[in-house]
Design an enzyme around this catalytic site. Sequence first.
Site, short mmCIF file in Angstrom:
data_model
loop_
_atom_site.label_atom_id
_atom_site.label_comp_id
_atom_site.label_asym_id
_atom_site.label_seq_id
_atom_site.Cartn_x
_atom_site.Cartn_y
_atom_site.Cartn_z
N HIS A 159 30.56 -40.33 -30.72
CA HIS A 159 31.50 -39.58 -31.31
C HIS A 159 32.17 -40.24 -32.89
O HIS A 159 32.20 -39.62 -33.67
CB HIS A 159 32.71 -39.36 -30.43
CG HIS A 159 32.68 -38.40 -29.29
ND1 HIS A 159 33.07 -37.20 -29.24
CD2 HIS A 159 32.04 -38.85 -28.23
CE1 HIS A 159 32.78 -36.77 -28.23
NE2 HIS A 159 32.05 -37.61 -27.31
N ASP B 2 38.08 -35.17 -33.92
CA ASP B 2 37.06 -35.10 -32.98
C ASP B 2 37.28 -33.94 -32.03
O ASP B 2 38.52 -33.79 -31.38
CB ASP B 2 36.69 -36.41 -32.24
CG ASP B 2 35.72 -36.28 -31.05
OD1 ASP B 2 34.56 -36.72 -31.71
OD2 ASP B 2 35.90 -36.09 -30.12
N HIS C 211 16.97 -39.92 -24.75
CA HIS C 211 17.68 -39.04 -23.83
C HIS C 211 18.40 -37.82 -24.68
O HIS C 211 18.95 -36.99 -23.80
CB HIS C 211 18.75 -39.88 -23.36
CG HIS C 211 19.96 -40.24 -24.39
ND1 HIS C 211 19.79 -40.65 -25.60
CD2 HIS C 211 21.30 -40.12 -24.50
CE1 HIS C 211 20.79 -40.77 -26.40
NE2 HIS C 211 21.97 -40.47 -25.45
N TRP D 216 22.85 -36.11 -29.22
CA TRP D 216 22.68 -35.25 -30.46
C TRP D 216 22.46 -36.15 -31.60
O TRP D 216 21.63 -35.90 -32.67
CB TRP D 216 23.81 -34.31 -30.85
CG TRP D 216 23.57 -33.60 -31.91
CD1 TRP D 216 24.29 -33.18 -33.06
CD2 TRP D 216 22.51 -32.51 -31.96
NE1 TRP D 216 23.92 -32.26 -33.87
CE2 TRP D 216 22.59 -32.05 -33.17
CE3 TRP D 216 21.35 -32.15 -31.42
CZ2 TRP D 216 21.89 -30.98 -33.94
CZ3 TRP D 216 20.48 -31.08 -31.76
CH2 TRP D 216 20.86 -30.56 -33.12
N ASN D 217 23.17 -37.32 -31.77
CA ASN D 217 23.07 -38.27 -33.05
C ASN D 217 21.61 -38.82 -32.99
O ASN D 217 20.95 -38.82 -34.17
CB ASN D 217 24.22 -39.40 -32.91
CG ASN D 217 25.35 -38.76 -32.95
OD1 ASN D 217 25.83 -38.47 -34.09
ND2 ASN D 217 25.99 -38.78 -31.83
N SER D 218 21.09 -39.06 -31.95
CA SER D 218 19.45 -39.56 -31.74
C SER D 218 18.56 -38.53 -32.29
O SER D 218 17.90 -38.72 -33.07
CB SER D 218 19.37 -39.92 -30.40
OG SER D 218 19.99 -41.17 -29.91
N GLY E 116 24.95 -34.47 -19.30
CA GLY E 116 25.81 -33.88 -20.40
C GLY E 116 25.13 -32.57 -21.11
O GLY E 116 24.35 -31.84 -20.77
N ASP E 117 25.05 -32.71 -22.52
CA ASP E 117 24.49 -31.73 -23.32
C ASP E 117 23.15 -31.93 -23.52
O ASP E 117 22.32 -31.06 -24.52
CB ASP E 117 25.30 -31.81 -24.68
CG ASP E 117 25.25 -33.02 -25.30
OD1 ASP E 117 24.91 -34.20 -24.39
OD2 ASP E 117 25.83 -33.29 -26.42
N GLN E 118 22.62 -32.83 -22.86
CA GLN E 118 21.54 -33.47 -23.49
C GLN E 118 20.14 -32.37 -23.09
O GLN E 118 19.12 -32.53 -23.94
CB GLN E 118 20.92 -34.96 -22.91
CG GLN E 118 22.07 -35.86 -23.50
CD GLN E 118 22.33 -36.91 -22.56
OE1 GLN E 118 21.40 -37.34 -21.59
NE2 GLN E 118 23.27 -37.90 -22.89
N1 UDP Z 1 27.02 -40.92 -17.16
C1 UDP Z 1 26.64 -41.92 -17.95
N2 UDP Z 1 27.06 -41.97 -19.37
C2 UDP Z 1 27.82 -41.06 -19.88
C3 UDP Z 1 28.25 -39.82 -19.32
C4 UDP Z 1 27.67 -39.66 -17.86
O1 UDP Z 1 25.87 -42.69 -17.61
O2 UDP Z 1 28.03 -40.88 -21.15
C5 UDP Z 1 26.49 -40.63 -15.77
C6 UDP Z 1 27.87 -40.09 -15.04
O3 UDP Z 1 28.83 -41.07 -14.77
C7 UDP Z 1 27.27 -39.61 -13.94
C8 UDP Z 1 25.86 -38.92 -14.64
O4 UDP Z 1 25.73 -39.64 -15.77
O5 UDP Z 1 26.89 -40.55 -13.02
C9 UDP Z 1 25.86 -37.71 -14.70
O6 UDP Z 1 26.70 -37.23 -15.65
P1 UDP Z 1 27.38 -35.98 -15.76
O7 UDP Z 1 26.43 -34.87 -15.16
O8 UDP Z 1 28.72 -35.91 -15.14
O9 UDP Z 1 27.85 -35.26 -17.07
P2 UDP Z 1 28.44 -35.85 -18.31
O10 UDP Z 1 29.88 -36.12 -17.90
O11 UDP Z 1 27.62 -37.10 -18.83
O12 UDP Z 1 28.62 -34.77 -19.52
N1 UDP Z 2 22.57 -46.49 -31.21
C1 UDP Z 2 22.46 -47.78 -31.93
N2 UDP Z 2 21.77 -48.64 -31.15
C2 UDP Z 2 21.53 -48.69 -29.83
C3 UDP Z 2 21.82 -47.39 -29.14
C4 UDP Z 2 22.59 -46.17 -29.98
O1 UDP Z 2 22.32 -47.67 -33.03
O2 UDP Z 2 20.96 -49.28 -29.02
C5 UDP Z 2 23.19 -45.44 -31.98
C6 UDP Z 2 22.53 -44.22 -32.24
O3 UDP Z 2 21.53 -44.52 -33.33
C7 UDP Z 2 23.22 -43.08 -32.25
C8 UDP Z 2 24.54 -43.44 -31.49
O4 UDP Z 2 24.35 -44.81 -31.17
O5 UDP Z 2 23.68 -42.90 -33.70
C9 UDP Z 2 24.32 -42.85 -30.09
O6 UDP Z 2 24.60 -41.51 -30.05
P1 UDP Z 2 23.90 -40.19 -29.17
O7 UDP Z 2 24.66 -38.95 -29.68
O8 UDP Z 2 22.43 -40.47 -29.60
O9 UDP Z 2 23.91 -40.56 -27.74
P2 UDP Z 2 25.01 -41.35 -26.81
O10 UDP Z 2 25.02 -42.87 -27.00
O11 UDP Z 2 26.61 -40.74 -27.33
O12 UDP Z 2 24.60 -40.81 -25.54
#
Ligand code: UDP
Ligand code: UDP
Length: 453
Positions: free
Chosen positions: A14, A112, A345, A348-350, A368-370
């Site tokens: 975010h 946000d 994974h 969206w930022n990646s 999540g949204d992945q």
């Molecule tokens: N989880 C995680 N990182 C996150 C969000 C969720 O490791 O940023 C874990 C969450 O605690 C759960 C699993 O991933 O054990 C599945 O996530 P979930 O399906 O609840 O979706 P989300 O909450 O990530 O949108």
């Molecule tokens: N990121 C980074 N180094 C790391 C892990 C993540 O710079 O070791 C940055 C990545 O480039 C991105 C953000 O952190 O801009 C992660 O956002 P993303 O939406 O990809 O995934 P989230 O971490 O929220 O699951």
Amino acid sequence: MSHIALLPSSGMGHLTPFIRLAALLTVHNLKITIITPYPTLSLAESQVLFNFFSTFPQIRQEKLHLLPLDNFSGNSEEDPFYCHIEVIRRSSHLLSSLLSSLSPPLAALITDMSLTASVIPITEALNIPNYIFFSSSAKMLTLFISFHTKANTNLYEMDALQIPTLEPIPKSWIPPPLLQDIDNQLKTYITENGKEMTKSDGILVNTLESIEQESLAALNGGKVILGLPSVTAIGLLPPCFNKCQSLAWLDTQPIGSVLYVSFGSRTAMSREQLKELGDGLMRSGYRFLWVVKDKKVDREDDKDLEDIIGNELTESVKERGLVVKHWLNQENILSHPAVGGFLSHCGWNSLTEAMWLGVRVLAWPQHGDQKINASLVERIGLGIWESSWGWGGEDIVKGQQIAEKVSELMGNELLRMKAVSVREKARAGMELGGTSMKMKALAKLIETWKKDN
Ligand code: UDP
Ligand code: UDP
């Protein structure tokens, strides 16, 4: 000078797009303030903020001091980042005096998405235009804002979620908590914020018309929900600071030979899955740079690599790879000439970074949204997605399967070229003028803010 404030919430996913947006706004003769919820949950956020404000001294920081965490009885089963968002939400009444004390008075606040429902009543009372920045894909936005209208439908019974004029979203792509009939953090979060988005003055998405045309057309054509303000594709937002962290190992690798493996800032895989992943990377025969995460929150990640993946794997990976357990600046890694692929994974930022830098992607969405984001990877020619692998933690994906997909990605020259052409598309939203970069869609919005002020 018109004054714009930005209000990010919790987590790097975010924060990153907000600081990219703030950096871009500096070239438009505006006064910029970022309101940062304090303290942050992860160390990465506090370090990035520190670096950002030293690089951009013209941007002002105002801290939103959060209520003490112990006032909030978070359940340890719940996701720490959602709990932190909840603390920010509960502290948001403190924004009233903060916002009204800013000088000159704000022309707009950019909030946000996770704070939509708690902040809109405050900006309405203060008569400040409030724009919501949605930090995922436009396709995810179609689900986010229509989910509350399905409250009485048993989604679990359906094969797919139909959003008018769009291709149905298969049930298997929908974040599992949304299919449950009991309340949970994600359901509440999406229902409450999605519903209130119609009351905002506009919605900004870090995407491009050429990438998500159908979703954007449906959103702006009133097909997804009536009464939605205009949704502007402001992207793709470019990376904003190039503090080069030198990575000696990467510098010695042949061009395009290395697969970068990372699951973002807040996803910890099970130990069992990590071992299979290590095995798969070794079997693939390709070189790799692998970032291992053992805990969702970086401050808690205190084990040594050997304890996590075992001595044997720690030793054997050294033959062909580099495995680290600390934060790497992903923008720098993805822009390094030695990197030729990204196992991601699909945060969206990646994905936007992979598009911006033209790096092909092997999608392995975890939660999540992945999966919704991953579905775009193949569609736009950025890479491949083996959808049978399921959600993170659902089934263990074996090393052999991983090795096959890694070879399929890294050995495919056509994919490499396609990803390079995505890069051209990704940069189409940008306008180069002298030394500064401007985003075309953003420039129009800024004119509105200046005019109304
Ligand atoms: N989880 C995680 N990182 C996150 C969000 C969720 O490791 O940023 C874990 C969450 O605690 C759960 C699993 O991933 O054990 C599945 O996530 P979930 O399906 O609840 O979706 P989300 O909450 O990530 O949108
Ligand atoms: N990121 C980074 N180094 C790391 C892990 C993540 O710079 O070791 C940055 C990545 O480039 C991105 C953000 O952190 O801009 C992660 O956002 P993303 O939406 O990809 O995934 P989230 O971490 O929220 O699951």
